[in-house]
Design a protein around this motif. Structure first.
Motif, PDB file in Angstrom:
ATOM      1  N   LEU A 188      27.462  31.944  47.606  1.00  0.00           N
ATOM      2  CA  LEU A 188      27.108  31.039  46.505  1.00  0.00           C
ATOM      3  C   LEU A 188      26.199  31.739  45.501  1.00  0.00           C
ATOM      4  O   LEU A 188      26.421  31.670  44.288  1.00  0.00           O
ATOM      5  CB  LEU A 188      26.409  29.790  47.047  1.00  0.00           C
ATOM      6  CG  LEU A 188      27.270  28.750  47.757  1.00  0.00           C
ATOM      7  CD1 LEU A 188      26.398  27.650  48.346  1.00  0.00           C
ATOM      8  CD2 LEU A 188      28.302  28.150  46.804  1.00  0.00           C
ATOM      9  N   TYR A 189      25.176  32.420  45.998  1.00  0.00           N
ATOM     10  CA  TYR A 189      24.260  33.128  45.103  1.00  0.00           C
ATOM     11  C   TYR A 189      24.997  34.213  44.321  1.00  0.00           C
ATOM     12  O   TYR A 189      24.767  34.418  43.126  1.00  0.00           O
ATOM     13  CB  TYR A 189      23.122  33.748  45.904  1.00  0.00           C
ATOM     14  CG  TYR A 189      22.119  32.751  46.427  1.00  0.00           C
ATOM     15  CD1 TYR A 189      21.823  31.579  45.730  1.00  0.00           C
ATOM     16  CD2 TYR A 189      21.441  32.969  47.632  1.00  0.00           C
ATOM     17  CE1 TYR A 189      20.907  30.667  46.199  1.00  0.00           C
ATOM     18  CE2 TYR A 189      20.509  32.056  48.114  1.00  0.00           C
ATOM     19  CZ  TYR A 189      20.244  30.900  47.390  1.00  0.00           C
ATOM     20  OH  TYR A 189      19.331  29.994  47.863  1.00  0.00           O
ATOM     21  N   LYS A 190      25.898  34.924  45.000  1.00  0.00           N
ATOM     22  CA  LYS A 190      26.647  35.991  44.329  1.00  0.00           C
ATOM     23  C   LYS A 190      27.542  35.427  43.232  1.00  0.00           C
ATOM     24  O   LYS A 190      27.615  35.978  42.123  1.00  0.00           O
ATOM     25  CB  LYS A 190      27.489  36.742  45.366  1.00  0.00           C
ATOM     26  CG  LYS A 190      28.248  37.931  44.792  1.00  0.00           C
ATOM     27  CD  LYS A 190      28.930  38.734  45.883  1.00  0.00           C
ATOM     28  CE  LYS A 190      30.067  37.940  46.498  1.00  0.00           C
ATOM     29  NZ  LYS A 190      30.841  38.756  47.472  1.00  0.00           N
ATOM     30  N   LEU A 191      28.201  34.308  43.509  1.00  0.00           N
ATOM     31  CA  LEU A 191      29.070  33.691  42.500  1.00  0.00           C
ATOM     32  C   LEU A 191      28.264  33.151  41.332  1.00  0.00           C
ATOM     33  O   LEU A 191      28.706  33.207  40.177  1.00  0.00           O
ATOM     34  CB  LEU A 191      29.892  32.567  43.140  1.00  0.00           C
ATOM     35  CG  LEU A 191      30.963  32.999  44.154  1.00  0.00           C
ATOM     36  CD1 LEU A 191      31.589  31.780  44.820  1.00  0.00           C
ATOM     37  CD2 LEU A 191      32.045  33.842  43.474  1.00  0.00           C
ATOM     38  N   LEU A 192      27.070  32.631  41.607  1.00  0.00           N
ATOM     39  CA  LEU A 192      26.229  32.104  40.533  1.00  0.00           C
ATOM     40  C   LEU A 192      25.751  33.222  39.604  1.00  0.00           C
ATOM     41  O   LEU A 192      25.665  33.041  38.385  1.00  0.00           O
ATOM     42  CB  LEU A 192      25.029  31.359  41.124  1.00  0.00           C
ATOM     43  CG  LEU A 192      25.339  30.015  41.780  1.00  0.00           C
ATOM     44  CD1 LEU A 192      24.120  29.492  42.530  1.00  0.00           C
ATOM     45  CD2 LEU A 192      25.791  29.009  40.735  1.00  0.00           C
ATOM     46  N   VAL A 193      25.458  34.382  40.181  1.00  0.00           N
ATOM     47  CA  VAL A 193      25.055  35.522  39.364  1.00  0.00           C
ATOM     48  C   VAL A 193      26.197  35.974  38.467  1.00  0.00           C
ATOM     49  O   VAL A 193      26.001  36.358  37.307  1.00  0.00           O
ATOM     50  CB  VAL A 193      24.573  36.683  40.269  1.00  0.00           C
ATOM     51  CG1 VAL A 193      24.398  37.969  39.461  1.00  0.00           C
ATOM     52  CG2 VAL A 193      23.258  36.312  40.944  1.00  0.00           C
ATOM     53  N   GLN A 194      27.418  35.911  38.988  1.00  0.00           N
ATOM     54  CA  GLN A 194      28.587  36.348  38.231  1.00  0.00           C
ATOM     55  C   GLN A 194      29.033  35.317  37.190  1.00  0.00           C
ATOM     56  O   GLN A 194      29.739  35.673  36.230  1.00  0.00           O
ATOM     57  CB  GLN A 194      29.753  36.622  39.193  1.00  0.00           C
ATOM     58  CG  GLN A 194      29.486  37.761  40.163  1.00  0.00           C
ATOM     59  CD  GLN A 194      30.565  37.869  41.240  1.00  0.00           C
ATOM     60  OE1 GLN A 194      31.424  36.994  41.365  1.00  0.00           O
ATOM     61  NE2 GLN A 194      30.511  38.941  42.017  1.00  0.00           N
ATOM     62  N   ARG A 195      28.625  34.072  37.361  1.00  0.00           N
ATOM     63  CA  ARG A 195      29.081  33.008  36.459  1.00  0.00           C
ATOM     64  C   ARG A 195      28.489  33.168  35.065  1.00  0.00           C
ATOM     65  O   ARG A 195      27.283  33.301  34.902  1.00  0.00           O
ATOM     66  CB  ARG A 195      28.718  31.642  37.054  1.00  0.00           C
ATOM     67  CG  ARG A 195      29.222  30.486  36.241  1.00  0.00           C
ATOM     68  CD  ARG A 195      29.103  29.168  36.977  1.00  0.00           C
ATOM     69  NE  ARG A 195      27.722  28.747  37.172  1.00  0.00           N
ATOM     70  CZ  ARG A 195      27.363  27.511  37.568  1.00  0.00           C
ATOM     71  NH1 ARG A 195      28.302  26.619  37.837  1.00  0.00           N
ATOM     72  NH2 ARG A 195      26.100  27.198  37.731  1.00  0.00           N
ATOM     73  N   ARG A 196      29.331  33.098  34.057  1.00  0.00           N
ATOM     74  CA  ARG A 196      28.865  33.244  32.691  1.00  0.00           C
ATOM     75  C   ARG A 196      28.265  31.949  32.152  1.00  0.00           C
ATOM     76  O   ARG A 196      27.306  31.958  31.398  1.00  0.00           O
ATOM     77  CB  ARG A 196      30.022  33.662  31.780  1.00  0.00           C
ATOM     78  CG  ARG A 196      30.591  35.038  32.057  1.00  0.00           C
ATOM     79  CD  ARG A 196      31.757  35.324  31.159  1.00  0.00           C
ATOM     80  NE  ARG A 196      32.823  34.336  31.341  1.00  0.00           N
ATOM     81  CZ  ARG A 196      33.901  34.230  30.544  1.00  0.00           C
ATOM     82  NH1 ARG A 196      34.014  35.032  29.496  1.00  0.00           N
ATOM     83  NH2 ARG A 196      34.823  33.335  30.789  1.00  0.00           N
ATOM     84  N   SER A 197      28.861  30.826  32.539  1.00  0.00           N
ATOM     85  CA  SER A 197      28.441  29.530  32.030  1.00  0.00           C
ATOM     86  C   SER A 197      28.865  28.444  32.997  1.00  0.00           C
ATOM     87  O   SER A 197      29.816  28.614  33.771  1.00  0.00           O
ATOM     88  CB  SER A 197      29.058  29.272  30.655  1.00  0.00           C
ATOM     89  OG  SER A 197      28.947  27.910  30.286  1.00  0.00           O
ATOM     90  N   VAL A 198      28.164  27.316  32.966  1.00  0.00           N
ATOM     91  CA  VAL A 198      28.546  26.175  33.804  1.00  0.00           C
ATOM     92  C   VAL A 198      29.897  25.628  33.387  1.00  0.00           C
ATOM     93  O   VAL A 198      30.681  25.170  34.222  1.00  0.00           O
ATOM     94  CB  VAL A 198      27.473  25.059  33.710  1.00  0.00           C
ATOM     95  CG1 VAL A 198      27.948  23.804  34.419  1.00  0.00           C
ATOM     96  CG2 VAL A 198      26.159  25.540  34.304  1.00  0.00           C
ATOM     97  N   PHE A 199      30.214  25.727  32.100  1.00  0.00           N
ATOM     98  CA  PHE A 199      31.420  25.093  31.575  1.00  0.00           C
ATOM     99  C   PHE A 199      32.537  26.061  31.205  1.00  0.00           C
ATOM    100  O   PHE A 199      33.654  25.639  30.935  1.00  0.00           O
ATOM    101  CB  PHE A 199      31.073  24.247  30.346  1.00  0.00           C
ATOM    102  CG  PHE A 199      30.086  23.150  30.646  1.00  0.00           C
ATOM    103  CD1 PHE A 199      30.491  21.993  31.290  1.00  0.00           C
ATOM    104  CD2 PHE A 199      28.738  23.284  30.298  1.00  0.00           C
ATOM    105  CE1 PHE A 199      29.587  20.977  31.575  1.00  0.00           C
ATOM    106  CE2 PHE A 199      27.836  22.267  30.581  1.00  0.00           C
ATOM    107  CZ  PHE A 199      28.252  21.113  31.225  1.00  0.00           C
TER     108      PHE A 199
END
Length: 334
Positions: free
Chosen positions: A322-333
């Motif tokens: 989860l933490y790794k995916l959140l770091v990779q995420r550019r935006s919530v939307f």
């Protein structure tokens, strides 16, 4: 309306035979091959249903829809001992959920090849979002993207099975009560079973605690996997936490209604029914490498230390991902 045929437990429906697994001693579960990119119209929908097959004319689609309705009215369809209706799920329920999955949440799936191509498997995922849309999107992900065309059988809380309409739809979609007995029967039958051990603690947590995993209970899911000798597949879902940001809880109203919580969000109940519309967040579902359990002796399922260690391993794997995916995420939307 005529009654549907009930499949005795252990008998496979004609529409979808499964390969039986060898005995417990020394068996191995094959992993699915890495899937090829799926065409937009290549979901493997069976002809003759309301969805229709790619390239069919309007007349053929109408005829297929009429045949589907005739089978429903005459009871010429099959359900298993849990009430699972594979035809209705494939042709109707998945078709209803798919636009939400593809167009609204734009779900990206990773690691689908980590789900075995055959035999039982237990998918363990985080739970969030105030309403359990994450479980439904997880079901679509397995149904539409697994190269072996597998179906996910979700374990749901007892609240699901006391709500009118929801109860019947959940049974038809293959969901069953979250108890060890039902889970073990499904796993030994060779099904892919999904469980979200956080339960209401995860789905109803405040927005401030998003993506912080709650307690995983006493490791009952690990014991079930050990008894069935099936792999545990950790699954991390990013995007569901933000669809209904829970900023409060009307506890008195929840007690009156018999709910575990009554959420207050920036839009609900202030905007009325419009407040029930989820925010269009961008989702990612990642399946981790399976954790094998068939190498443990039979008595391992009763070892509390082993269950604690395996539970902690699964939980830490999901949290780290989860933490790794959140770091990779550019935006919530986006």
């Amino acid at each position: 309306m005529a009654d549907a045929k009930v499949i005795p437990f252990g008998e496979e429906p004609r529409s979808r035979r499964k390969t039986k697994r060898p005995g417990r001693g020394g068996r191995r579960t094959a992993l699915a091959p890495v899937p090829e990119p799926r065409r937009q119209d290549g979901r493997g929908q069976a002809a003759g249903g309301p969805q229709g097959a790619p390239g069919e004319s309007l007349e053929q689609r109408i005829a297929g829809g009429l045949r589907f309705l005739r089978r429903r009215l005459t009871g010429e369809y099959e359900v298993d001992d849990f009430g699972y209706d594979e035809e209705l799920t494939d042709q109707v329920l998945m078709s209803v959920l798919r636009p939400l999955y593809e167009k609204y949440f734009r779900v990206e799936v990773k690691g689908i090849e980590n789900i075995p191509a055959d035999g039982g498997a237990l998918i363990v995922a985080n739970h969030s979002g105030t309403l359990p849309l994450d479980g439904l999107m997880l079901q679509v992900a397995v149904h539409d993207h697994h190269p072996a065309g597998r179906h996910l059988r979700l374990l749901a809380a007892d609240l699901v099975f006391v709500l009118p309409v929801i109860n019947e739809l959940a049974r038809k979609a293959g969901h069953t009560l979250a108890c060890a007995e039902d889970a073990q029967r499904l796993l030994e039958r060779g099904e892919v079973v999904g469980v979200m051990p956080e339960g209401f603690k995860g789905i109803g947590k405040p927005f401030a605690d998003r993506y912080k995993l709650q307690r995983f209970g006493r490791g009952g899911f690990v014991s079930t996997a050990l008894r069935a000798g099936v792999p545990i597949v950790p699954c991390s879902i990013v995007g569901a936490e933000e669809i209904y940001p829970k900023i409060g809880d009307a506890k008195t109203l929840a007690r009156v209604l018999g709910f575990p919580y009554f959420p207050l969000t920036p839009t609900f109940p202030w905007f009325g029914p419009l407040g029930l519309l989820p925010l269009p967040t961008k989702w990612t579902i990642q399946f981790g490498e399976p954790i094998p359990t068939d190498g443990y002796p039979a008595e391992a399922a009763d070892d509390p230390m082993l269950m604690f260690n395996l539970t902690d391993q699964v939980r830490e794997t999901i949290q780290h991902t989860l933490y790794k995916l959140l770091v990779q995420r550019r935006s919530v939307f986006f």
